[in-house]
Motif scaffolding. Structure first.
Motif, mmCIF file in Angstrom:
data_model
loop_
_atom_site.group_PDB
_atom_site.id
_atom_site.type_symbol
_atom_site.label_atom_id
_atom_site.label_comp_id
_atom_site.label_asym_id
_atom_site.label_seq_id
_atom_site.Cartn_x
_atom_site.Cartn_y
_atom_site.Cartn_z
ATOM 1 N N LYS A 135 -8.079 50.194 -16.995
ATOM 2 C CA LYS A 135 -9.459 50.660 -16.985
ATOM 3 C C LYS A 135 -10.634 49.597 -17.519
ATOM 4 O O LYS A 135 -11.234 49.646 -17.200
ATOM 5 N N TRP A 138 -10.579 46.266 -16.356
ATOM 6 C CA TRP A 138 -10.828 46.551 -14.764
ATOM 7 C C TRP A 138 -13.001 46.691 -14.961
ATOM 8 O O TRP A 138 -13.001 45.794 -14.553
ATOM 9 N N LYS A 163 -0.687 52.149 -8.390
ATOM 10 C CA LYS A 163 -1.541 52.369 -8.253
ATOM 11 C C LYS A 163 -2.952 51.198 -8.809
ATOM 12 O O LYS A 163 -4.287 50.637 -8.013
ATOM 13 N N GLU A 167 -5.937 49.290 -6.149
ATOM 14 C CA GLU A 167 -6.873 49.117 -6.360
ATOM 15 C C GLU A 167 -7.081 47.543 -6.135
ATOM 16 O O GLU A 167 -8.228 46.364 -5.818
ATOM 17 N N LEU A 171 -9.670 45.632 -3.148
ATOM 18 C CA LEU A 171 -10.809 44.072 -3.691
ATOM 19 C C LEU A 171 -11.362 43.427 -3.074
ATOM 20 O O LEU A 171 -12.358 42.875 -3.086
#
Length: 438
Positions: A135, A138, A163, A167, A171
């Motif tokens: 995270k 990111w 997960k 993501e 994206l």
């Protein structure tokens, strides 16, 4: 994402997916003996590229290596001459899942390129810490390096892998849509740039022809004047020898009249030359402004493209040209004002707008202008009354103002960069205006 690429391992990532590091899902231990067995089962090494699940290879090769790097690396093992980037990508994805020299070379190249992220993720001890590192990466926009580091980490689980893959997959869709829109704008700007260059070349060619014709005309007139002078001197000499003063006087008067006509024609040619030089200078200045606007538009497009490629998770900032500045934009077109607002925000400034009195009251300028540090208005999209009021208020509050040639984003960016550069170097002084007569 309801059916991820590793759907067949519903009970966890099995031997075919990550046989070394991640085993099947196990229930929580109920005694010390089972806990010790679980601790002994935990992986101690990072995953290899060929040990990952096959559907993950496509996203890893496509996101974590650039097409140029991939082509240079694959050229050492297979013949890629004449193949497109897509064909090279397919070959690399197919051979990444096969344990061999190509898979080892790809893994080594990925580790070398993303060594910083691997070192940063090495401190994660369990799934929660690994998810926290993901995270954080990111949020900073370092997606490719973090993607490779998390997929090969020893604490990776099936849930976290699903997960992270989801993501990155979404994206890619978002980035593709944004790039298509920017590509259309770039093609339109390139076409406009080509047309303007062609018009400028034609205009310069026409001006060169006109200057050449003017020079030829001036030369002819000068030769005629010299010829008239020579013939007049010859006639005077002949008449003086013949002692005929009356006829010589008439000849001198005739030649004098011709000389005066020639001088008048030469004067008119010189005046025409001055006018044409002034017109040529204006055209050159106009061409220079257009070139600056096109250069600013192209630079902005490159910055947006680079921002879309490498900083998808970061705030949309491309520079600090207007850092801590409030820009008041008066007038303009509704179609170009949002783009100008976005440009000011990307440059670190705050955007204030007044439409010049179409829908907003003109009295609002008295309250907006003292809050601004710079006032900008396009001369082709604002009324004279608002311009006069802006100049008086700017002089009263000692706030600089910049008139724009047009209401386009390219003109705004080029003029603002030029004005701020001149202000930083001290090459120009702020204009002084009469508060009574503007």
């Amino acid at each position: 994402m309801l059916e991820p690429p590793f759907k067949r391992h519903l009970e966890g990532m099995g031997a075919s997916a990550v046989p070394v590091n991640v085993g099947p899902v196990r229930l929580a231990p109920c005694c010390a003996h089972e806990a010790s067995e679980d601790e002994a089962y935990l992986p101690r090494m990072r995953l290899k590229l060929h040990e990952l699940d096959t559907p993950l290879h496509c996203s890893i090769v496509g996101n974590c290596l650039s097409p140029g790097e991939l082509r240079r690396l694959m050229a050492k093992h297979v013949n890629v001459k004449g193949q497109s980037d897509l064909e090279v990508h397919h070959t690399a994805v197919r051979m990444a899942g096969q344990k061999g020299d190509v898979s080892k070379a790809l893994h080594k190249a990925l580790d070398q390129r993303h060594a910083g992220a691997i070192r940063a993720f090495a401190s994660a001890k369990d799934e929660a810490e690994l998810h926290g590192c993901w995270k954080q990466a990111w949020a900073q926009g370092d997606i490719p390096s973090a993607y490779w580091a998390v997929l090969t980490h020893k604490a990776l689980t099936a849930e976290l892998c699903q997960k992270v893959f989801g993501e990155v997959h979404m994206l890619a869709h978002l980035m593709g849509a944004a790039n298509r829109h920017e590509l259309k704008r770039f093609v339109a700007m390139e076409k406009e740039n080509t047309e303007l260059h062609e018009r400028l070349d034609r205009e310069q060619l026409r001006r060169r022809d006109a200057i050449r014709e003017r020079d030829q005309m001036v030369q002819q007139l000068q030769q005629q004047a010299l010829e008239f002078e020579r013939r007049s001197a010859q006639y005077r000499s002949e008449r003086s020898e013949r002692s005929e003063p009356s006829e010589a006087t008439q000849m001198v008067a005739l030649q004098t009249q011709r000389r005066e006509c020639a001088e008048q024609a030469a004067q008119q040619a010189r005046e025409q030359l001055v006018l044409m030089e002034e017109q040529l200078e204006r055209l050159r200045e106009h061409g220079r402004l257009l070139s600056e606007e096109l250069a600013a538009a192209e630079a902005e497009l490159h910055q947006l493209s680079a921002l879309a490629d490498g900083s998808a998770g970061a705030p949309p900032r491309s520079g600090d040209l207007l850092r801590a500045s409030r820009v008041l934009y008066v007038g303009g077109r509704p179609s170009s004002t949002p783009a100008i607002r976005d440009y000011v925000c990307r440059q670190g400034g705050e955007f204030l707008h007044h439409d010049g009195g179409l829908e907003d009251r003109k009295g609002l300028l008295d309250g907006l202008l003292p809050r601004a540090s710079l006032v900008v208005f396009p001369v082709d999209c604002v009324d004279h009354h608002s311009v006069g009021k802006l100049k008086r208020l700017s002089e009263r509050h000692q706030i600089p103002f910049v008139p724009l040639r047009s209401a386009s984003l390219a003109c705004f960016a080029a003029t603002l960069k030029r004005e701020l550069l001149e202000k930083a170097t001290g090459s120009t002084a702020a204009p002084r205006l009469c508060l009574r007569h503007s």
